[in-house]
Design a protein around this motif. Structure first.
Motif, PDB file in Angstrom:
ATOM      1  N   THR A   2       0.849  -1.181   0.000  1.00  0.00           N
ATOM      2  CA  THR A   2       0.000   0.000   0.000  1.00  0.00           C
ATOM      3  C   THR A   2       0.888   1.234   0.000  1.00  0.00           C
ATOM      4  O   THR A   2       2.039   1.190   0.407  1.00  0.00           O
ATOM      5  CB  THR A   2      -0.915   0.040   1.237  1.00  0.00           C
ATOM      6  OG1 THR A   2      -0.093   0.072   2.409  1.00  0.00           O
ATOM      7  CG2 THR A   2      -1.841  -1.164   1.283  1.00  0.00           C
ATOM      8  N   SER A   3       0.327   2.329  -0.438  1.00  0.00           N
ATOM      9  CA  SER A   3       1.069   3.581  -0.446  1.00  0.00           C
ATOM     10  C   SER A   3       1.270   4.062   0.990  1.00  0.00           C
ATOM     11  O   SER A   3       0.368   3.979   1.817  1.00  0.00           O
ATOM     12  CB  SER A   3       0.290   4.623  -1.245  1.00  0.00           C
ATOM     13  OG  SER A   3       1.011   5.822  -1.310  1.00  0.00           O
ATOM     14  N   THR A   4       2.464   4.553   1.284  1.00  0.00           N
ATOM     15  CA  THR A   4       2.766   5.080   2.612  1.00  0.00           C
ATOM     16  C   THR A   4       3.031   6.568   2.472  1.00  0.00           C
ATOM     17  O   THR A   4       4.088   6.968   1.967  1.00  0.00           O
ATOM     18  CB  THR A   4       3.998   4.375   3.216  1.00  0.00           C
ATOM     19  OG1 THR A   4       3.761   2.968   3.231  1.00  0.00           O
ATOM     20  CG2 THR A   4       4.269   4.868   4.630  1.00  0.00           C
ATOM     21  N   PRO A   5       2.096   7.411   2.884  1.00  0.00           N
ATOM     22  CA  PRO A   5       2.279   8.856   2.765  1.00  0.00           C
ATOM     23  C   PRO A   5       3.528   9.320   3.500  1.00  0.00           C
ATOM     24  O   PRO A   5       3.884   8.797   4.560  1.00  0.00           O
ATOM     25  CB  PRO A   5       1.016   9.432   3.424  1.00  0.00           C
ATOM     26  CG  PRO A   5       0.010   8.329   3.381  1.00  0.00           C
ATOM     27  CD  PRO A   5       0.803   7.057   3.490  1.00  0.00           C
ATOM     28  N   ASN A  16      11.258  10.214   5.878  1.00  0.00           N
ATOM     29  CA  ASN A  16      10.673   8.995   5.296  1.00  0.00           C
ATOM     30  C   ASN A  16      10.532   7.908   6.357  1.00  0.00           C
ATOM     31  O   ASN A  16       9.502   7.246   6.457  1.00  0.00           O
ATOM     32  CB  ASN A  16      11.561   8.440   4.177  1.00  0.00           C
ATOM     33  CG  ASN A  16      11.545   9.254   2.919  1.00  0.00           C
ATOM     34  OD1 ASN A  16      10.698  10.123   2.725  1.00  0.00           O
ATOM     35  ND2 ASN A  16      12.496   8.979   2.042  1.00  0.00           N
ATOM     36  N   THR A  17      11.586   7.707   7.138  1.00  0.00           N
ATOM     37  CA  THR A  17      11.603   6.625   8.119  1.00  0.00           C
ATOM     38  C   THR A  17      10.532   6.822   9.174  1.00  0.00           C
ATOM     39  O   THR A  17       9.821   5.880   9.533  1.00  0.00           O
ATOM     40  CB  THR A  17      12.988   6.524   8.797  1.00  0.00           C
ATOM     41  OG1 THR A  17      13.978   6.366   7.783  1.00  0.00           O
ATOM     42  CG2 THR A  17      13.048   5.342   9.750  1.00  0.00           C
ATOM     43  N   TRP A  18      10.396   8.037   9.685  1.00  0.00           N
ATOM     44  CA  TRP A  18       9.365   8.291  10.688  1.00  0.00           C
ATOM     45  C   TRP A  18       7.978   8.124  10.101  1.00  0.00           C
ATOM     46  O   TRP A  18       7.060   7.665  10.790  1.00  0.00           O
ATOM     47  CB  TRP A  18       9.552   9.656  11.328  1.00  0.00           C
ATOM     48  CG  TRP A  18      10.607   9.591  12.379  1.00  0.00           C
ATOM     49  CD1 TRP A  18      11.908   9.989  12.266  1.00  0.00           C
ATOM     50  CD2 TRP A  18      10.474   9.032  13.682  1.00  0.00           C
ATOM     51  NE1 TRP A  18      12.590   9.723  13.430  1.00  0.00           N
ATOM     52  CE2 TRP A  18      11.735   9.134  14.324  1.00  0.00           C
ATOM     53  CE3 TRP A  18       9.416   8.450  14.373  1.00  0.00           C
ATOM     54  CZ2 TRP A  18      11.951   8.690  15.625  1.00  0.00           C
ATOM     55  CZ3 TRP A  18       9.641   8.008  15.673  1.00  0.00           C
ATOM     56  CH2 TRP A  18      10.893   8.121  16.280  1.00  0.00           C
ATOM     57  N   SER A  19       7.798   8.435   8.827  1.00  0.00           N
ATOM     58  CA  SER A  19       6.501   8.208   8.190  1.00  0.00           C
ATOM     59  C   SER A  19       6.214   6.718   8.064  1.00  0.00           C
ATOM     60  O   SER A  19       5.091   6.270   8.269  1.00  0.00           O
ATOM     61  CB  SER A  19       6.463   8.861   6.804  1.00  0.00           C
ATOM     62  OG  SER A  19       6.550  10.259   6.918  1.00  0.00           O
ATOM     63  N   MET A  20       7.243   5.937   7.727  1.00  0.00           N
ATOM     64  CA  MET A  20       7.063   4.487   7.610  1.00  0.00           C
ATOM     65  C   MET A  20       6.805   3.838   8.959  1.00  0.00           C
ATOM     66  O   MET A  20       6.089   2.859   9.050  1.00  0.00           O
ATOM     67  CB  MET A  20       8.293   3.836   6.994  1.00  0.00           C
ATOM     68  CG  MET A  20       8.401   4.045   5.522  1.00  0.00           C
ATOM     69  SD  MET A  20       9.603   2.957   4.754  1.00  0.00           S
ATOM     70  CE  MET A  20      11.053   3.192   5.709  1.00  0.00           C
ATOM     71  N   ASN A  21       7.409   4.360  10.008  1.00  0.00           N
ATOM     72  CA  ASN A  21       7.276   3.735  11.309  1.00  0.00           C
ATOM     73  C   ASN A  21       5.838   3.769  11.813  1.00  0.00           C
ATOM     74  O   ASN A  21       5.469   2.996  12.678  1.00  0.00           O
ATOM     75  CB  ASN A  21       8.213   4.389  12.325  1.00  0.00           C
ATOM     76  CG  ASN A  21       8.437   3.513  13.528  1.00  0.00           C
ATOM     77  OD1 ASN A  21       8.596   2.307  13.405  1.00  0.00           O
ATOM     78  ND2 ASN A  21       8.430   4.114  14.696  1.00  0.00           N
ATOM     79  N   ILE A  22       5.028   4.672  11.278  1.00  0.00           N
ATOM     80  CA  ILE A  22       3.629   4.763  11.682  1.00  0.00           C
ATOM     81  C   ILE A  22       2.911   3.464  11.341  1.00  0.00           C
ATOM     82  O   ILE A  22       2.057   3.001  12.074  1.00  0.00           O
ATOM     83  CB  ILE A  22       2.955   5.968  10.993  1.00  0.00           C
ATOM     84  CG1 ILE A  22       3.568   7.263  11.526  1.00  0.00           C
ATOM     85  CG2 ILE A  22       1.453   5.951  11.207  1.00  0.00           C
ATOM     86  CD1 ILE A  22       3.181   8.493  10.755  1.00  0.00           C
ATOM     87  N   MET A  44      16.598   5.161   8.366  1.00  0.00           N
ATOM     88  CA  MET A  44      16.788   4.427   7.110  1.00  0.00           C
ATOM     89  C   MET A  44      17.031   5.449   5.989  1.00  0.00           C
ATOM     90  O   MET A  44      16.213   6.342   5.777  1.00  0.00           O
ATOM     91  CB  MET A  44      15.528   3.600   6.830  1.00  0.00           C
ATOM     92  CG  MET A  44      15.630   2.657   5.692  1.00  0.00           C
ATOM     93  SD  MET A  44      14.103   1.648   5.698  1.00  0.00           S
ATOM     94  CE  MET A  44      14.263   0.866   4.112  1.00  0.00           C
ATOM     95  N   PRO A  45      18.134   5.362   5.279  1.00  0.00           N
ATOM     96  CA  PRO A  45      18.481   6.393   4.293  1.00  0.00           C
ATOM     97  C   PRO A  45      17.524   6.444   3.097  1.00  0.00           C
ATOM     98  O   PRO A  45      16.968   5.428   2.687  1.00  0.00           O
ATOM     99  CB  PRO A  45      19.883   6.006   3.842  1.00  0.00           C
ATOM    100  CG  PRO A  45      20.001   4.558   4.145  1.00  0.00           C
ATOM    101  CD  PRO A  45      19.131   4.291   5.334  1.00  0.00           C
TER     102      PRO A  45
END
Length: 124
Positions: A2-5, A16-22, A44-45
């Motif tokens: 799924t798309s991760t905003p 990006n990493t903090w958005s993914m961690n959600i 994560m770079p």
């Protein structure tokens, strides 16, 4: 798949990493939970950050023993590393350290590595 905003930055892996961690993203969680050297600011770079590593410290390019093939900090040149930058709802970016190529692959692919990184202040 799924798309991760918030994961579309090419240069800001921290964001990006903090958005993914959600969501449920084990690679991002691994990087945020990493405590190497007693530091807690790992992430994560992003796609372009990984490319900077290839340009500067790929095992075949560096003269720094720790980053050379077999070194403790070396990025394995035959491996692909995940970027925190999303390519599409189904795919994410990868960086290969043998030749510097970047490509996308399905997010469900588990045969890839992740490398926690952190930023350091630099004053020339």
């Amino acid at each position: 798949n799924t798309s991760t905003p918030g994961t579309d930055s090419l240069t800001d892996g921290w964001s990006n990493t903090w958005s993914m961690n959600i969501g449920d993203h084990p690679a991002a969680s691994h990087c945020l939970d990493y405590r190497g050297g007693g530091h807690d600011d790992w992430y994560m770079p992003a796609k372009n950050e990984l490319n900077l590593f290839w340009l500067n410290i790929a095992p075949s390019k560096t003269q720094v023993p720790e980053f050379m093939t077999g070194g403790e900090q070396a990025l394995h040149d035959i491996q692909y590393y995940w970027a925190s930058t999303q390519y599409s709802s189904n795919d994410a970016w990868l960086q290969r350290f043998s030749n510097g190529s970047q490509s996308s692959i399905g997010k469900g692919n588990v045969g890839r590595r992740v490398r926690p990184v952190r930023r350091l202040e630099f004053t020339p």
